[in-house]
Structure formats: structure tokens, C-alpha cells
Design a protein around this motif. Structure first.
Motif, mmCIF file in Angstrom:
data_model
loop_
_atom_site.group_PDB
_atom_site.id
_atom_site.type_symbol
_atom_site.label_atom_id
_atom_site.label_comp_id
_atom_site.label_asym_id
_atom_site.label_seq_id
_atom_site.Cartn_x
_atom_site.Cartn_y
_atom_site.Cartn_z
ATOM 1 N N VAL A 107 -1.245 0.857 -9.525
ATOM 2 C CA VAL A 107 -1.806 2.150 -9.084
ATOM 3 C C VAL A 107 -2.746 2.727 -10.151
ATOM 4 O O VAL A 107 -3.914 3.010 -9.847
ATOM 5 C CB VAL A 107 -0.682 3.145 -8.698
ATOM 6 N N PRO A 108 -2.276 2.913 -11.409
ATOM 7 C CA PRO A 108 -3.215 3.469 -12.393
ATOM 8 C C PRO A 108 -4.458 2.613 -12.610
ATOM 9 O O PRO A 108 -5.558 3.157 -12.815
ATOM 10 C CB PRO A 108 -2.380 3.584 -13.679
ATOM 11 N N SER A 133 -4.230 6.441 0.130
ATOM 12 C CA SER A 133 -4.383 5.535 1.283
ATOM 13 C C SER A 133 -4.013 4.109 0.897
ATOM 14 O O SER A 133 -3.368 3.386 1.669
ATOM 15 C CB SER A 133 -5.798 5.607 1.867
ATOM 16 N N LEU A 134 -4.373 3.689 -0.319
ATOM 17 C CA LEU A 134 -4.001 2.337 -0.771
ATOM 18 C C LEU A 134 -2.478 2.214 -0.850
ATOM 19 O O LEU A 134 -1.900 1.208 -0.422
ATOM 20 C CB LEU A 134 -4.590 2.047 -2.163
ATOM 21 N N ALA A 164 -9.268 -2.775 0.640
ATOM 22 C CA ALA A 164 -8.272 -1.713 0.834
ATOM 23 C C ALA A 164 -7.385 -2.018 2.042
ATOM 24 O O ALA A 164 -6.918 -1.111 2.720
ATOM 25 C CB ALA A 164 -8.973 -0.366 1.012
ATOM 26 N N ASP A 165 -7.159 -3.300 2.284
ATOM 27 C CA ASP A 165 -6.376 -3.676 3.465
ATOM 28 C C ASP A 165 -4.965 -4.105 3.122
ATOM 29 O O ASP A 165 -4.709 -4.633 2.047
ATOM 30 C CB ASP A 165 -7.062 -4.835 4.191
ATOM 31 N N ALA A 166 -4.093 -3.954 4.116
ATOM 32 C CA ALA A 166 -2.741 -4.500 3.998
ATOM 33 C C ALA A 166 -2.830 -6.014 4.124
ATOM 34 O O ALA A 166 -3.740 -6.543 4.765
ATOM 35 C CB ALA A 166 -1.874 -3.939 5.113
ATOM 36 N N PRO A 214 -10.007 -9.789 -2.185
ATOM 37 C CA PRO A 214 -8.573 -9.929 -2.496
ATOM 38 C C PRO A 214 -7.686 -8.939 -1.744
ATOM 39 O O PRO A 214 -6.514 -8.851 -2.014
ATOM 40 C CB PRO A 214 -8.505 -9.686 -4.000
ATOM 41 N N SER A 215 -8.198 -8.168 -0.823
ATOM 42 C CA SER A 215 -7.469 -7.252 0.084
ATOM 43 C C SER A 215 -7.224 -5.858 -0.460
ATOM 44 O O SER A 215 -7.658 -4.889 0.140
ATOM 45 C CB SER A 215 -6.116 -7.824 0.514
ATOM 46 N N SER A 216 -6.499 -5.736 -1.561
ATOM 47 C CA SER A 216 -6.160 -4.406 -2.068
ATOM 48 C C SER A 216 -5.820 -4.516 -3.545
ATOM 49 O O SER A 216 -5.182 -5.487 -3.955
ATOM 50 C CB SER A 216 -4.932 -3.864 -1.309
ATOM 51 N N PRO A 217 -6.206 -3.506 -4.343
ATOM 52 C CA PRO A 217 -5.818 -3.549 -5.762
ATOM 53 C C PRO A 217 -4.313 -3.402 -5.963
ATOM 54 O O PRO A 217 -3.844 -3.491 -7.090
ATOM 55 C CB PRO A 217 -6.580 -2.373 -6.387
ATOM 56 N N LEU A 218 -3.544 -3.201 -4.890
ATOM 57 C CA LEU A 218 -2.102 -3.018 -5.035
ATOM 58 C C LEU A 218 -1.306 -4.275 -4.699
ATOM 59 O O LEU A 218 -0.081 -4.218 -4.587
ATOM 60 C CB LEU A 218 -1.623 -1.823 -4.199
#
Ligand code: GLN
Length: 335
Positions: A79-80, A246-247, A100-102, A120-124
Motif C-alpha cells: 500500500v505505501p 479503490s486498489l 488497477a485490476d483484481a 501486472p494488474s495491481s500494485p497490491l
């Protein structure tokens, strides 16, 4: 015109404290789940540790249990660093470069990357988090990038985090899956610095120590449009906050994110160290910590505790009545 059904709840700090204490007592003796074992250090952490913290938007922190116990931040660190990449590149660029996708798949899924190789879909998730580490400026300078990552977390929590060296060594010696991800990203042109350097930054950031209290302050800063209510500093631009949330909403619990949102009503991000951070925009940040995890890598007790608190306070981000402003926690002015 008929009157709106949306009601404005009014919740005091005393209500939050009662809900936190009640959740702690209710969940304390739960025995489900197992410590992460694929990272040897995590398997050795005391499974009975359990803490909860809520940070209101006036800076009040309400805590119970092992809320100041230092543990491995693991994937909550995604997250950070997503925030840092957005601070440096802007939300639009991060969407283009990382996504920013699941994924609907586990956090370390190579399949997810194979299926959606354009991003890569999402930084999370691991792939996107390694890509986010590669983006951190100044590209090519590992020491300066590391300083930027640590400084950003320090601004978000108000406390400078230290690496848990034993965890870092343990994770570096066993991160074969993540190494594959870093090099696949290279193959797809979706890593923006040296793959090994980026992977090492990711592994190091996962090995940082944190506490439930510190994570609740980070969550409150996101809930408060980037203004840290404890240090009273504007850490990031207010327009990034809904993007960050949202992410977290989309993929914070990986393949269990939908179940989690359905049951809890709060966007939250987990880590295999046992930490969970939850964001109620305009209301508070919450964090809970307990090492035993479910099969998707999410802390069993932290989930139960946060759900209990949300339910007791009658809150749900998707409900019309969520638009209440805590009497006790109206956001401090940002001037
Ligand atoms: N460092 C861990 C990994 O990459 C983080 C995973 C997690 O917390 N979900 O496997």
C-alpha cells in the motif's frame, strides 16, 4: 419529494473504544488458522499475539492487546509503495504502467501475470508490487530508492520502520517464486528498473517491522485524504486517496476480496505477517494483528475483529448511512 432514507450516524470515541474492546474479548480465544510457513521466520512468531488499533481522524488512537508489538509488515507494505509510485508518477501513469485490476488469484500468482501480460494488474499483488518498487525514483540507485520507500512509510505512520534482519534473510533465501515473477515482468517489458534490484527492494520492504498502531495511523491518513491526523502533515495529494482505497477494495484480500467486502463492508489489505489495515474514508483507519492465517494468507483473528467492530458500530462503506461523521473524529483542517 420523499425524505432520504440515509441517516447520519453519530459515533463517539467511547463507542469505538467499546466496540474495539468487545471485539478483542470475543475473538481472543479463537484458534483457527496457521502462521505462514513458506517464510521460515514467520512460522516461529508467537501465534497468540493479538492486537487491534483504530485511529480516528482527530488523531486519537484507540488500542487493545498487542497493538505495539513489532511484526513483519509483509504485503501491507504494498500500500505505501503504491502511494509512493503515485506521488512520483501520478495516478494516471501508475494505472498505465502497473494497473488497477483484481486478479482473482493468489497474491504470488504467476498465472495472473501470464493471463494479463500487458500489465501486472495491481500494485497490491506481488507482480505489481515488484513493478511499483522498480518505478520508485531515482531509477538505478538502490540506496536512494530504499530511502524513498522508508521515508514514505515514515510519513504515513509517523514512525521510522526498521528491517527485521532475520525475516529479510529468511525471505531472501526462499523467494524463488518472486524471482520468477520479476524476470517474467522483464520479459513483458513491465519492470522499470533492474529486476533483481526491484525484487530486493520488495523483499526488504516486506521485512520491515510495523505495529497495529502504526498501521492504523497509515490507514487513517488514507481515510483522511492523505493528511496524517497524528503528525498533522499532508503526506500525499487528496486526489490520490480514493485511488488508493479503490486498489485496496479491489484486491486487498486477493482471491478472497469479494467474500471479505461482502462480509465486512470495509476495504482492507492483509499481509502474511498477520497484519490487516482497513480504511473507512472520512471516518477512521483500523488495523489488527494476529499471525495465524486462513488458506488465502489473511489473518483469521484480524478479520473477525474488524468485522465485529464494523458490525457493532453499524458501519458499511456500501450502505447509505455510512456518510456519518464521527462527532469525535471530524477531520482536522488542512490549512
Ligand atoms: N513477502 C511476501 C511474499 O512476497 C508477502 C506476501 C503477503 O504478505 N501476502 O510472498
Amino acid at each position: 419529494m420523499t425524505a432520504s432514507h440515509a441517516s447520519h450516524k453519530s459515533i463517539t470515541a467511547a463507542d469505538v473504544k467499546a466496540a474495539v474492546e468487545h471485539a478483542y474479548e470475543q475473538v481472543r480465544t479463537t484458534t483457527g488458522g496457521k502462521n505462514a510457513s513458506y517464510i521460515p521466520y514467520l512460522a516461529s512468531v508467537d501465534p497468540n499475539l493479538f492486537g487491534i488499533s483504530v485511529c480516528l481522524l482527530d488523531g486519537t488512537v484507540i488500542s487493545v492487546g498487542d497493538s505495539t508489538h513489532a511484526f513483519g509488515i509483509e504485503s501491507v507494505s504494498k500500500v505505501p509503495t503504491a502511494i509512493l509510485a503515485m506521488r512520483e508518477y501520478g495516478a494516471v501513469d501508475v494505472l498505465e504502467k502497473v494497473g488497477a485490476d483484481a486478479t482473482g488469484l493468489p497474491f504470488n500468482s504467476i498465472m495472473a501475470l501470464l493471463l494479463e501480460k500487458d500489465r501486472p494488474s495491481s500494485p497490491l499483488v506481488n507482480a505489481g508490487a515488484i513493478a511499483a518498487c522498480s518505478l520508485v525514483e531515482p531509477v538505478g540507485d538502490a540506496d536512494a530508492k530504499w530511502k524513498a520507500i522508508v521515508d514514505n512509510i515514515t510519513e504515513l505512520t509517523g514512525v521510522k520502520p526498521e528491517v527485521i534482519q532475520e525475516l529479510y534473510a529468511s525471505e531472501s533465501a526462499t523467494d524463488f517464486n518472486n524471482r520468477s515473477i520479476a524476470w517474467l515482468l522483464k520479459d513483458y517489458g513491465r519492470i522499470y528498473d533492474d529486476p533483481d534490484l526491484s525484487l530486493d527492494l520488495y523483499t526488504r520492504q516486506c521485512s520491515l517491522s510495523t505495529t497495529a498502531e502504526q498501521l492504523s495511523v497509515m490507514a487513517a491518513t488514507i481515510a483522511n485524504d492523505g493528511f496524517n491526523p497524528v503528525t498533522e502533515k499532508q503526506v500525499f495529494s487528496p486526489d490520490l486517496a480514493p485511488r488508493v482505497t479503490s486498489l485496496i477494495t479491489t484486491v486487498g484480500f486477493y482471491e478472497r476480496t469479494g467474500d471479505w467486502l461482502y462480509k465486512s463492508g470495509i476495504p482492507a489489505k492483509s499481509g502474511v505477517g498477520g497484519g490487516v489495515l482497513g480504511v473507512m474514508p472520512g471516518m477512521f483507519g483500523i488495523a489488527a494483528f494476529s499471525p495465524p492465517l486462513d488458506e488465502a494468507g489473511n489473518s483469521v483473528k484480524a478479520q473477525l475483529a474488524i468485522r465485529s467492530i464494523m458490525q457493532e458500530l453499524g458501519l458499511n462503506i456500501f450502505a447509505a448511512s455510512r456518510l456519518c461523521v464521527c462527532e469525535c473524529s471530524s477531520a482536522r483542517s488542512r490549512s
